[in-house]
Scaffold this active site. Structure first.
Site, PDB file in Angstrom:
ATOM      1  N   HIS A 152     -56.078  24.256  14.573  1.00  9.92           N
ATOM      2  CA  HIS A 152     -57.176  23.474  15.131  1.00  9.92           C
ATOM      3  C   HIS A 152     -57.656  24.055  16.462  1.00  9.92           C
ATOM      4  O   HIS A 152     -58.729  23.681  16.954  1.00  9.92           O
ATOM      5  CB  HIS A 152     -56.716  22.024  15.332  1.00  9.92           C
ATOM      6  CG  HIS A 152     -57.772  21.012  15.018  1.00  9.92           C
ATOM      7  ND1 HIS A 152     -59.116  21.216  15.290  1.00  9.92           N
ATOM      8  CD2 HIS A 152     -57.687  19.764  14.470  1.00  9.92           C
ATOM      9  CE1 HIS A 152     -59.803  20.147  14.916  1.00  9.92           C
ATOM     10  NE2 HIS A 152     -58.974  19.267  14.415  1.00  9.92           N
ATOM     11  N   ASP A 372     -66.601  29.053  -4.851  1.00  4.24           N
ATOM     12  CA  ASP A 372     -66.400  29.563  -6.206  1.00  4.24           C
ATOM     13  C   ASP A 372     -65.922  31.006  -6.118  1.00  4.24           C
ATOM     14  O   ASP A 372     -66.669  31.896  -5.731  1.00  4.24           O
ATOM     15  CB  ASP A 372     -67.722  29.476  -6.985  1.00  4.24           C
ATOM     16  CG  ASP A 372     -67.611  29.985  -8.410  1.00  4.24           C
ATOM     17  OD1 ASP A 372     -66.524  30.465  -8.803  1.00  4.24           O
ATOM     18  OD2 ASP A 372     -68.617  29.929  -9.139  1.00  4.24           O
TER      19      ASP A 372
END
Length: 433
Positions: A152, A372
């Site tokens: 983070h 994808d």
């Protein structure tokens, strides 16, 4: 039901092109410095992968190519100020799941989802640990799970989504043709400062917590929005108001609560990229967010109304406008950046013994479902349980009806009452099992 994922191999992936000497020190921005010292976890599940190619090698090769542009992901954090980009590498774990993916999709074990990640995401990161970890799990049915943990301190949910899109495009051999290459100039926009005080970015709870998923499809969201006549709430506003109200109803009947609604506040993470003037590209790497704080302090015996909660939330989010971002960039930027984080703490200290803080983060607009790699879009994208109470993460569903999954973490006692609240359940899809 036990679903075991067995690690097969662990290795380090380095960028396909060595990082140039003048880029070896990457300064993180002020907003990165103030980010929590955890990892951002996300798991993408794919129904099937081609059987005629080596999927593992394809993912490693394309990851290596992607890391050439996302080179800070290969480094190591130094003193909460910079990343040493000496191509130390990212962690890559390969695993086997000895069960079909359908068991995860139809009846997910929320706690068990962490085994699809390379390591526990909410452990405190150190300077010796990787910035990026990946775990690829192969199911016996041909399905694939790709779990990532990104520090983070260099990335928010938006940045993680952009990384996954870039990695998928590299797998397809189309590079960053659709503009998903990272922008690495956040530290020029928000220069780092000396931050020598602890930030209230989230406290790991000692209480027994439970994370559960509540699913809202398009029909349920339409019915919920109808509860706000004349206001036209967004799906995030409507779901947030409903969860806030339900949580307050639970808080009212807690032992020792005297049957009254406690003062409370909601914080909502706001992506400030599009709110800057001019807007910052979505591909800007880092923690480009601020917490909007919506307080509800003057409570009486009357039940809080959905529309009132939604209006409070909307006002707090709309304050995060171009003027706010401009002030954030000026000389008082450290005080401004800490303002919302400190205001929640101040509300708690001035409200008396009972005060409920609910922290929301919406990932609904991040393009996770567009990742994808060559075998279609993900069947499901999820996060995992959170070891902090009263935290809600809103995920998209990737479906045409633009549904929402609310991942709600409460104490075990609160969750028993929360998940039985009929005014919530009338809008929620029933469990799959």
């Amino acid at each position: 039901m036990a679903m075991k994922v067995e690690t097969v191999s662990t290795e380090t992936i380095r960028p396909s092109s060595p990082t140039k000497s003048n880029l070896k020190t990457f300064k993180i921005s002020l907003l990165d410095q103030l980010a929590p010292p955890f990892y951002v976890p996300v798991v993408l599940f794919y129904s099937s992968a081609p059987s005629d190619i080596n999927v593992s090698e394809k993912l490693k090769t394309s990851l290596s190519q992607t890391l050439s542009s996302f080179y800070p992901f290969c480094g190591r954090l130094k003193e909460n100020a910079s990343i040493d980009c000496s191509d130390q590498g990212a962690l890559f774990v390969e695993a086997r799941a000895r069960f079909p993916l359908s068991r995860v999709l139809t009846d997910p074990d929320i706690l068990g989802l962490q085994q699809f990640l390379p390591f526990p995401p909410y452990k405190l990161s150190s300077e010796e640990e990787v910035v990026l970890g990946v775990k690829v799990s192969f199911f016996e049915c041909g399905g694939v799970g790709i779990g990532v943990c990104v520090s983070h301190k260099i990335a928010d949910g938006c940045s993680v989504a952009q990384f996954l899109i870039s990695w998928a495009e590299a797998g397809l051999g189309i590079g960053s043709s659709s503009g998903f290459g990272p922008r690495l100039d956040a530290s020029m926009i928000f220069p780092p400062k000396v931050v020598n005080f602890p930030m209230p970015a989230g406290v790991i709870s000692d209480e027994k917590l439970v994370t559960k998923r509540f699913r809202f499809n398009g029909k349920g969201l339409a019915q919920l929005k109808a509860e706000f006549p004349g206001l036209k709430p967004t799906r995030v506003e409507a779901v947030t108001a409903l969860i806030w109200k339900t949580a307050l109803e639970v808080a009212k009947i807690k032992p020792g609560g005297s049957g009254i609604y406690p003062p409370s506040a909601v914080t909502h993470i706001v992506n400030i990229r599009s709110r800057a003037s001019p807007p910052l590209p979505e591909q800007t790497l880092g923690n480009l967010w601020q917490s909007a704080v919506a307080p509800l302090m003057d409570m009486d015996k009357q039940a809080p109304q959905l529309h009132d909660l939604m209006v409070l939330l909307r006002k707090s989010i709309r304050r995060m406008n171009g003027d706010f971002v401009r002030e954030l960039r000026e000389e008082n930027r450290l005080a401004k950046a800490c303002e919302s984080l400190m205001s929640a703490r101040k509300l708690a200290s001035t409200s008396g013994v009972r005060f409920e803080l609910y922290r929301f983060s919406s990932w609904t607009r991040f393009p996770f479902y567009e990742a994808d790699f060559g075998w279609g879009r993900p069947a499901w994208v999820c996060t995992t349980s959170v070891p902090m109470k009263n935290v809600v993460i809103l995920m998209g569903t990737g479906l045409e009806d633009e549904g929402i999954e609310a991942w709600v973490t409460l104490t075990e006692a609160d969750m028993v009452k929360f998940e039985a609240y009929e005014a919530l359940l009338q809008f929620v899809m029933p469990p799959s099992h």
